[in-house]
Design a protein around this motif. Structure first.
Motif, PDB file in Angstrom:
ATOM      1  N   LYS A 195     -23.422  60.375 -51.369  1.00  0.00           N
ATOM      2  CA  LYS A 195     -23.594  59.317 -52.370  1.00  0.00           C
ATOM      3  C   LYS A 195     -22.964  59.772 -53.695  1.00  0.00           C
ATOM      4  O   LYS A 195     -22.219  59.028 -54.338  1.00  0.00           O
ATOM      5  N   GLU A 196     -23.245  61.017 -54.096  1.00  0.00           N
ATOM      6  CA  GLU A 196     -22.673  61.557 -55.343  1.00  0.00           C
ATOM      7  C   GLU A 196     -21.152  61.684 -55.234  1.00  0.00           C
ATOM      8  O   GLU A 196     -20.432  61.380 -56.192  1.00  0.00           O
ATOM      9  N   ILE A 197     -20.675  62.118 -54.065  1.00  0.00           N
ATOM     10  CA  ILE A 197     -19.227  62.245 -53.861  1.00  0.00           C
ATOM     11  C   ILE A 197     -18.574  60.874 -54.009  1.00  0.00           C
ATOM     12  O   ILE A 197     -17.561  60.725 -54.692  1.00  0.00           O
ATOM     13  N   ALA A 198     -19.190  59.879 -53.379  1.00  0.00           N
ATOM     14  CA  ALA A 198     -18.657  58.514 -53.452  1.00  0.00           C
ATOM     15  C   ALA A 198     -18.601  58.037 -54.907  1.00  0.00           C
ATOM     16  O   ALA A 198     -17.585  57.493 -55.357  1.00  0.00           O
ATOM     17  N   GLU A 199     -19.684  58.267 -55.652  1.00  0.00           N
ATOM     18  CA  GLU A 199     -19.732  57.847 -57.060  1.00  0.00           C
ATOM     19  C   GLU A 199     -18.684  58.578 -57.888  1.00  0.00           C
ATOM     20  O   GLU A 199     -18.002  57.978 -58.716  1.00  0.00           O
ATOM     21  N   ASN A 200     -18.533  59.878 -57.666  1.00  0.00           N
ATOM     22  CA  ASN A 200     -17.594  60.684 -58.459  1.00  0.00           C
ATOM     23  C   ASN A 200     -16.131  60.406 -58.135  1.00  0.00           C
ATOM     24  O   ASN A 200     -15.269  60.621 -58.979  1.00  0.00           O
ATOM     25  N   THR A 201     -15.863  59.970 -56.901  1.00  0.00           N
ATOM     26  CA  THR A 201     -14.470  59.718 -56.522  1.00  0.00           C
ATOM     27  C   THR A 201     -14.126  58.238 -56.529  1.00  0.00           C
ATOM     28  O   THR A 201     -12.974  57.868 -56.305  1.00  0.00           O
ATOM     29  N   GLY A 202     -15.128  57.390 -56.760  1.00  0.00           N
ATOM     30  CA  GLY A 202     -14.873  55.951 -56.845  1.00  0.00           C
ATOM     31  C   GLY A 202     -14.557  55.299 -55.512  1.00  0.00           C
ATOM     32  O   GLY A 202     -13.795  54.333 -55.448  1.00  0.00           O
ATOM     33  N   VAL A 203     -15.134  55.838 -54.429  1.00  0.00           N
ATOM     34  CA  VAL A 203     -14.923  55.229 -53.097  1.00  0.00           C
ATOM     35  C   VAL A 203     -16.290  54.932 -52.481  1.00  0.00           C
ATOM     36  O   VAL A 203     -17.313  55.341 -53.004  1.00  0.00           O
ATOM     37  N   SER A 204     -16.285  54.256 -51.351  1.00  0.00           N
ATOM     38  CA  SER A 204     -17.549  53.967 -50.667  1.00  0.00           C
ATOM     39  C   SER A 204     -18.053  55.225 -49.962  1.00  0.00           C
ATOM     40  O   SER A 204     -17.286  56.162 -49.727  1.00  0.00           O
ATOM     41  N   ILE A 205     -19.321  55.218 -49.618  1.00  0.00           N
ATOM     42  CA  ILE A 205     -19.901  56.363 -48.894  1.00  0.00           C
ATOM     43  C   ILE A 205     -19.183  56.542 -47.559  1.00  0.00           C
ATOM     44  O   ILE A 205     -18.884  57.666 -47.148  1.00  0.00           O
ATOM     45  N   ASN A 206     -18.875  55.430 -46.876  1.00  0.00           N
ATOM     46  CA  ASN A 206     -18.166  55.518 -45.590  1.00  0.00           C
ATOM     47  C   ASN A 206     -16.805  56.184 -45.740  1.00  0.00           C
ATOM     48  O   ASN A 206     -16.396  56.973 -44.881  1.00  0.00           O
ATOM     49  N   THR A 207     -16.099  55.863 -46.824  1.00  0.00           N
ATOM     50  CA  THR A 207     -14.792  56.487 -47.065  1.00  0.00           C
ATOM     51  C   THR A 207     -14.967  57.980 -47.308  1.00  0.00           C
ATOM     52  O   THR A 207     -14.219  58.808 -46.777  1.00  0.00           O
ATOM     53  N   ALA A 208     -15.983  58.346 -48.112  1.00  0.00           N
ATOM     54  CA  ALA A 208     -16.258  59.767 -48.385  1.00  0.00           C
ATOM     55  C   ALA A 208     -16.580  60.501 -47.078  1.00  0.00           C
ATOM     56  O   ALA A 208     -16.077  61.597 -46.834  1.00  0.00           O
ATOM     57  N   LEU A 209     -17.416  59.881 -46.238  1.00  0.00           N
ATOM     58  CA  LEU A 209     -17.753  60.480 -44.935  1.00  0.00           C
ATOM     59  C   LEU A 209     -16.516  60.634 -44.063  1.00  0.00           C
ATOM     60  O   LEU A 209     -16.331  61.653 -43.397  1.00  0.00           O
ATOM     61  N   GLY A 210     -15.670  59.607 -44.058  1.00  0.00           N
ATOM     62  CA  GLY A 210     -14.436  59.639 -43.271  1.00  0.00           C
ATOM     63  C   GLY A 210     -13.515  60.765 -43.718  1.00  0.00           C
ATOM     64  O   GLY A 210     -12.958  61.498 -42.895  1.00  0.00           O
ATOM     65  N   ARG A 211     -13.383  60.904 -45.040  1.00  0.00           N
ATOM     66  CA  ARG A 211     -12.525  61.978 -45.576  1.00  0.00           C
ATOM     67  C   ARG A 211     -13.069  63.350 -45.186  1.00  0.00           C
ATOM     68  O   ARG A 211     -12.306  64.263 -44.869  1.00  0.00           O
ATOM     69  N   MET A 212     -14.384  63.477 -45.225  1.00  0.00           N
ATOM     70  CA  MET A 212     -15.002  64.751 -44.849  1.00  0.00           C
ATOM     71  C   MET A 212     -14.726  65.044 -43.379  1.00  0.00           C
ATOM     72  O   MET A 212     -14.378  66.167 -43.007  1.00  0.00           O
ATOM     73  N   ARG A 213     -14.882  64.013 -42.541  1.00  0.00           N
ATOM     74  CA  ARG A 213     -14.662  64.169 -41.106  1.00  0.00           C
ATOM     75  C   ARG A 213     -13.226  64.627 -40.838  1.00  0.00           C
ATOM     76  O   ARG A 213     -12.994  65.577 -40.101  1.00  0.00           O
ATOM     77  N   TYR A 214     -12.248  63.938 -41.480  1.00  0.00           N
ATOM     78  CA  TYR A 214     -10.841  64.307 -41.279  1.00  0.00           C
ATOM     79  C   TYR A 214     -10.546  65.691 -41.863  1.00  0.00           C
ATOM     80  O   TYR A 214      -9.762  66.447 -41.295  1.00  0.00           O
ATOM     81  N   ALA A 215     -11.179  66.020 -42.984  1.00  0.00           N
ATOM     82  CA  ALA A 215     -10.977  67.340 -43.587  1.00  0.00           C
ATOM     83  C   ALA A 215     -11.420  68.431 -42.615  1.00  0.00           C
ATOM     84  O   ALA A 215     -10.723  69.425 -42.426  1.00  0.00           O
ATOM     85  N   LEU A 216     -12.587  68.219 -41.980  1.00  0.00           N
ATOM     86  CA  LEU A 216     -13.105  69.222 -41.040  1.00  0.00           C
ATOM     87  C   LEU A 216     -12.232  69.320 -39.787  1.00  0.00           C
ATOM     88  O   LEU A 216     -11.970  70.413 -39.288  1.00  0.00           O
ATOM     89  N   ILE A 217     -11.773  68.167 -39.286  1.00  0.00           N
ATOM     90  CA  ILE A 217     -10.880  68.169 -38.103  1.00  0.00           C
ATOM     91  C   ILE A 217      -9.600  68.929 -38.435  1.00  0.00           C
ATOM     92  O   ILE A 217      -9.155  69.800 -37.685  1.00  0.00           O
ATOM     93  N   ASN A 218      -8.995  68.606 -39.601  1.00  0.00           N
ATOM     94  CA  ASN A 218      -7.735  69.247 -39.992  1.00  0.00           C
ATOM     95  C   ASN A 218      -7.928  70.730 -40.281  1.00  0.00           C
ATOM     96  O   ASN A 218      -7.073  71.551 -39.937  1.00  0.00           O
ATOM     97  N   LEU A 219      -9.062  71.063 -40.893  1.00  0.00           N
ATOM     98  CA  LEU A 219      -9.346  72.468 -41.193  1.00  0.00           C
ATOM     99  C   LEU A 219      -9.511  73.256 -39.897  1.00  0.00           C
ATOM    100  O   LEU A 219      -9.009  74.372 -39.771  1.00  0.00           O
ATOM    101  N   ARG A 220     -10.194  72.648 -38.917  1.00  0.00           N
ATOM    102  CA  ARG A 220     -10.378  73.305 -37.616  1.00  0.00           C
ATOM    103  C   ARG A 220      -9.011  73.580 -36.972  1.00  0.00           C
ATOM    104  O   ARG A 220      -8.773  74.655 -36.426  1.00  0.00           O
ATOM    105  N   LYS A 221      -8.094  72.600 -37.049  1.00  0.00           N
ATOM    106  CA  LYS A 221      -6.743  72.797 -36.484  1.00  0.00           C
ATOM    107  C   LYS A 221      -6.025  73.945 -37.193  1.00  0.00           C
ATOM    108  O   LYS A 221      -5.384  74.782 -36.556  1.00  0.00           O
ATOM    109  N   LEU A 222      -6.140  73.980 -38.537  1.00  0.00           N
ATOM    110  CA  LEU A 222      -5.488  75.043 -39.311  1.00  0.00           C
ATOM    111  C   LEU A 222      -6.076  76.410 -38.961  1.00  0.00           C
ATOM    112  O   LEU A 222      -5.347  77.401 -38.845  1.00  0.00           O
ATOM    113  N   ILE A 223      -7.387  76.463 -38.773  1.00  0.00           N
ATOM    114  CA  ILE A 223      -8.050  77.721 -38.415  1.00  0.00           C
ATOM    115  C   ILE A 223      -7.526  78.209 -37.065  1.00  0.00           C
ATOM    116  O   ILE A 223      -7.230  79.391 -36.887  1.00  0.00           O
TER     117      ILE A 223
END
Length: 193
Positions: free
Chosen positions: A156-184
């Protein structure tokens, strides 16, 4: 009036001598800060001590005029609490308690401590490698990861601070973790001992 004020307004009011501003800040951040500390030490009394020590440091820094508004108040307080948790473990690990008896062996203690130091070095190296890999992620994914992992913000705080919806923030986190796992995997970083 203070309940609607942001942290920096409250900090300024406290520096100018209004004690109620500090009380509002403490009440505002009490739950999250206490939860963070407890999640590290798993002891109510120690949590309370570290919480109080954190705000003693906050008060001293503010009274000495050494606080600068570079970051936000809460992440700054979290850093202080984190450092005090680390100090607590350093102090408690400095004199480990061992039962003395016929089986007591100084070499066991030495091995255990050197192993802990080695594990800590490995952990620090892994964290450093992951921070480096994070810079390869798209900026919006980096931002969400930093806010969640290093600033302990809710979605909720991430969404407020970045000006996006909670779903968008969750989606970005999900993709960040997927991409980070690939990089690892690409960089063959081993996350287990």
């Amino acid at each position: 009036m203070y309940l609607q004020a942001d942290d920096s307004t409250l900090v300024k009011a406290y520096i100018q001598g209004d004690e109620r501003a500090l009380e509002t800040l403490i009440n505002r951040h009490n739950q999250r800060l206490s939860s963070f500390i407890y999640s590290k030490v798993f002891d109510r009394e120690i949590t309370e001590d570290i919480f109080q020590d954190t705000f003693i440091k906050v008060i001293r820094t503010l009274k000495l005029g050494k606080y600068n508004e570079e970051g936000k108040f809460y992440p700054w307080v979290m850093r202080i609490a984190h450092n005090l948790v680390v100090d607590h473990f350093r102090k408690s690990n400095r004199m480990p308690r061992y039962e003395s008896g016929p089986e007591f062996d100084i070499f066991t203690i030495m091995q255990e401590n050197s192993l802990n130091a080695e594990k800590q070095l490995i952990k620090d190296q892994i964290e450093s490698d992951i921070r480096d890999l994070m810079t390869q992620l798209p900026e919006d994914q980096q931002l969400v990861l930093r806010m969640r992992m290093y600033q302990d913000m809710s979605f909720k705080e991430i969404a407020e601070n970045t000006g996006v919806s909670i779903n968008t923030a969750l989606g970005r986190m999900r993709y960040a973790l997927i991409n980070l796992r690939k990089l690892i995997e690409q960089h063959q970083i081993v996350l287990t001992n």
